[in-house]
Scaffold this motif. Structure first.
Motif, short mmCIF file in Angstrom:
data_model
loop_
_atom_site.label_atom_id
_atom_site.label_comp_id
_atom_site.label_asym_id
_atom_site.label_seq_id
_atom_site.Cartn_x
_atom_site.Cartn_y
_atom_site.Cartn_z
N UNK A 495 0.82 -1.21 0.00
CA UNK A 495 0.00 0.00 0.00
C UNK A 495 0.86 1.26 0.00
N UNK A 496 2.02 1.21 0.65
CA UNK A 496 2.92 2.37 0.65
C UNK A 496 3.44 2.63 -0.76
N UNK A 497 3.80 1.56 -1.49
CA UNK A 497 4.27 1.72 -2.87
C UNK A 497 3.14 2.25 -3.75
N UNK A 498 1.90 1.76 -3.53
CA UNK A 498 0.78 2.22 -4.34
C UNK A 498 0.51 3.71 -4.11
N UNK A 499 0.57 4.14 -2.85
CA UNK A 499 0.34 5.55 -2.56
C UNK A 499 1.42 6.44 -3.18
N UNK A 500 2.63 5.88 -3.27
CA UNK A 500 3.74 6.64 -3.87
C UNK A 500 3.76 6.53 -5.39
N UNK A 501 2.78 5.77 -5.96
CA UNK A 501 2.71 5.55 -7.41
C UNK A 501 3.97 4.89 -7.93
N UNK A 502 4.49 3.93 -7.15
CA UNK A 502 5.68 3.18 -7.54
C UNK A 502 5.34 1.70 -7.64
#
Length: 738
Positions: A495-502
């Motif tokens: 979820x952290x990667x998704x929020x960062x668009x990575x």
């Protein structure tokens, strides 16, 4: 102090081929090395290693062991070096002395971790060569014999250490005489009044009974001779510590002891052992339940004998041990009686594969206990393995499993194989289904029922008796908990990667592990799940160019990487506090919650809980996992300034789920007989489960009941509340949100 020629003569009595020159060199070298050093008693220090060597000559040990005893303190306490000893006495003796040198003084009272590490060193040194243990036991025996010269503040520590470590080690090696002396010397120091009381009473009993032991010896010997069995009968009183132990175990007084005398019947062959048993059983009445056959089923330390208890001559209750002369030697000297090191040259030679069962047990114990345990755990589990008498059980295929007394099928399962223990779900004892917590008895046949879907509950650690079982349960529990934290950490990272668009991939995380000071991606995810690493730090480690938006760049309507877009929720009491925007809705990308038995480390709010149907928030507490709060819980204001701990979570339950969830309700009822029964009845009629109840008197007319109740979901809880309100005795009902 023993002269040089006297030591050589003691060895020559049992080993005519002894290397006299080697013993002479060791005697002179040790005496010069210790020089003018003195013991606390004022005697020359060299008298100590000399006495240790003398004790070992009583055990008829080889030249190398005697020399190692003479030299055992030289490296530690003098200027001698291993290289010098190896040059003068050879590699084998130098290795023995070095093994003894590594063993520092143990501190049982205040430095448990250091003691455990030193115990580990001791056991590992013994595993390489059992003669290290024999020298160490003789060293401790002489130190206990001279304990009165030790400073008073150290005596109890040394004595307690002897009872905890060295006496049990001697017992496990089958060295019963040494064990008894170590126990009695320690008992005399630790409980002087009890020791004096028992020895005085035994002395008075001896005077009152007269030559009782001699009479029983003579009658036993004569009766066996009439049946054609030539036997040597030896009688003696039990040792003070043995008497004390029995009084403590059975919670009885000295006057209630009826078997203070033990007798050994030594015959020529195994056949005569059983014939002698038949003679005494037909001549005198036996005490039921007191017969043990350690000939057909030897103890793990190689002890073999027949045990029985009789109402013997003069109506005296006596314990009888019947064995051959070879068995007697092993019973007296234990592992030292084996031919493993009897070669005069001191070389183990081809008989090394014929090691005793006791030594094999020691090797196996060290192997089991040296796998990933902390020092304190190692000490705890080693003590568990050293203590306890044995019970003997069997697998359905007839394999014998020796376990400590009070062992359970859980211990049995782990004794068979660790995988069997980890997957055990039930058992049969003698063909009958039984609980896994049952206490096993001698002769039980135990069948373990397994399931690959099972993992051992953490509570088994407190139920298991053996060190192996406890260690295995602890390892399995840690593995399961680590897997839970890693699963949680993976979801948080995704979820952290998704929020960062990575883009999130495990391969990318693997390449970044050096920057995160972790060895594997699994370690990274577990650290995130435990709250040790922030998920943004993982994103930054994989994508160094990325940086999270600054707080002043975020608007109330914009979703930040940590879910830190805010809105305010006004409670009825007008208290304002902030919660993450993502927690306000059942987001599909939120972490799914299935309850406390799912694959994530989840618990519910300690005061009030949460149930499906509630809008929920997850708070990540480092080292404890996720705590689920209903969104209306006032406790959330405690985390207002810790946005990094907030998690987006959602319920993930199917309609057929029968899991229950915790909630609290406060019921105010009229203070009259039967009111509690009506309240409990209303909850039970609706299928609720009461987990806890606190009664609070509000006034003379009304009583408040704080009830912990388990329900299926919010509708179920509301139905219970509605039914309660309909009861005439109930004044009010409200849900509690802590």
């Amino acid at each position: 102090m023993m002269r040089q020629y006297e030591l050589v003569e003691r060895v020559r009595r049992y080993n005519p081929k002894t290397d006299e020159a080697l013993l002479d060199r060791a005697y002179v070298y040790a005496m010069k090395a210790h020089g003018s050093q003195l013991r606390a008693s004022g005697d020359p220090y060299f008298s100590h290693p000399l006495e240790v060597a003398a004790i070992l000559t009583d055990l008829k040990l080889d030249d190398a062991t005697i020399v190692a005893a003479l030299l055992h303190d030289t490296i530690e306490d003098t200027d001698a070096t291993k290289a010098e000893i190896e040059r003068l006495f050879g590699h084998q003796i130098a290795t023995l002395v070095e093994g003894l040198t590594k063993i520092k003084k143990l501190d049982l009272v205040s430095k448990q971790a250091k003691q455990a590490e030193n115990l580990r060193k001791l056991l590992l040194a013994i595993a390489d060569d059992v003669r290290v243990l024999l020298v160490k036991l003789a060293d401790r025996l002489h130190n206990m014999r001279t304990l009165k010269w030790v400073p008073p503040d150290k005596r109890d520590r040394v004595a307690q250490e002897t009872l905890d470590i060295y006496a049990p080690l001697a017992a496990r090696m089958g060295m019963q005489d040494m064990r008894e002396e170590l126990e009695d010397l320690a008992f005399r120091q630790l409980s002087p009044e009890a020791y004096q009381s028992i020895t005085t009473r035994v002395s008075e009993l001896r005077q009152r009974n007269g030559p009782l032991v001699e009479e029983i010896e003579r009658e036993l010997r004569d009766e066996l001779a009439r049946r054609g069995i030539e036997a040597d009968v030896k009688g003696r009183e039990k040792a003070p510590y043995s008497i004390w132990g029995k009084m403590e175990r059975k919670a009885i007084g000295f006057e209630q002891l009826s078997d203070l005398y033990g007798f050994r019947v030594i015959v020529k062959s195994v056949d005569e052992c059983y014939r002698a048993l038949g003679v005494v059983h037909t001549k005198w009445a036996i005490v039921p339940g007191r017969f043990k056959d350690y000939i057909s089923t030897p103890k793990p330390n190689d002890y073999r004998s027949l045990h029985t208890t009789l109402i013997g001559p003069r109506r005296q209750r006596v314990e009888l041990q019947i064995r051959t002369r070879d068995m007697e030697e092993i019973a007296e000297y234990g592992i030292a009686a084996h031919a493993l090191y009897k070669d005069p040259s001191g070389e183990p030679g081809p008989m090394l594969s014929n090691e005793s069962r006791a030594y094999a047990w020691l090797r196996k114990t060290i192997e089991n206990l040296s796998q990933g345990l902390s020092p304190e755990e190692f000490l705890e589990h080693t003590k568990l393995e050293l203590f306890h008498d044995q019970v003997f059980c069997f697998t359905p295929k007839g394999r014998l499993i020796a376990l400590p007394r009070k062992a359970t099928p859980i211990d049995f399962a782990y004794a068979v194989h660790t995988d069997i223990g980890n997957t055990a779900v039930g058992c049969k004892i003698n063909g009958t289904i039984a609980p896994l917590v049952s206490e096993l008895k001698n002769g039980d046949e135990v069948e373990i029922i397994t399931s690959k879907a099972q993992s051992p509950p953490g509570a088994w650690e407190t139920i298991a008796v053996t060190g192996k079982a406890r260690a295995a349960v602890r390892r399995a529990t840690r593995t399961a908990v680590r897997a839970q934290y890693a699963g949680l950490g993976r979801k948080i990272a995704e979820r952290a990667f998704a929020r960062a668009a990575k883009v999130f991939t495990e391969e990318a995380v693997a390449k970044a592990t050096p920057r995160l000071a972790r060895a594997t991606p699994e370690d990274v995810f577990a650290a995130i799940g435990r709250g040790e690493i922030k998920p943004e730090d993982v994103v930054r480690a994989v994508y160094p160019e990325w940086a999270p938006p600054r707080a002043d760049e975020r608007s109330n309507g914009e979703r930040a990487p940590n879910g830190e877009g805010w809105f305010e929720l006004k409670r009825a009491h007008n208290l304002k506090f902030k919660i993450p925007e993502g927690a306000s809705a059942e987001r599909l990308d939120a972490i799914p919650i299935r309850g406390i038995n799912g694959d994530l480390p989840v618990r519910f709010a300690p005061n009030g809980g949460a149930v499906p149907g509630d809008r929920i928030v997850g708070i990540l507490t480092p080292g404890e996992g996720i705590t689920i709060y209903p969104i209306q819980s006032p406790a959330l204001q405690n985390f207002e300034d810790k946005p990094e701990h907030w998690l987006d979570v959602r319920w993930d339950l199917d309609e057929l789920s029968d899991g229950r969830f915790p909630a609290q309700i406060m019921v105010t009822a009229r203070n009259e007989p039967g009111s509690l029964a009506q309240v409990a009845g209303a909850i039970g009629d609706r299928g609720g489960n009461i987990e806890g109840l606190q009664m609070r008197t509000r006034s003379a007319d009304f009583t408040q009941m704080l009830i912990d109740v388990e329900v299926f979901d919010l509708r179920h809880l509301n139905a219970i509340v509605t039914d309660l309100k309909a009861r005439a005795v109930v004044s009010s009902v409200e849900r509690v949100n802590g």
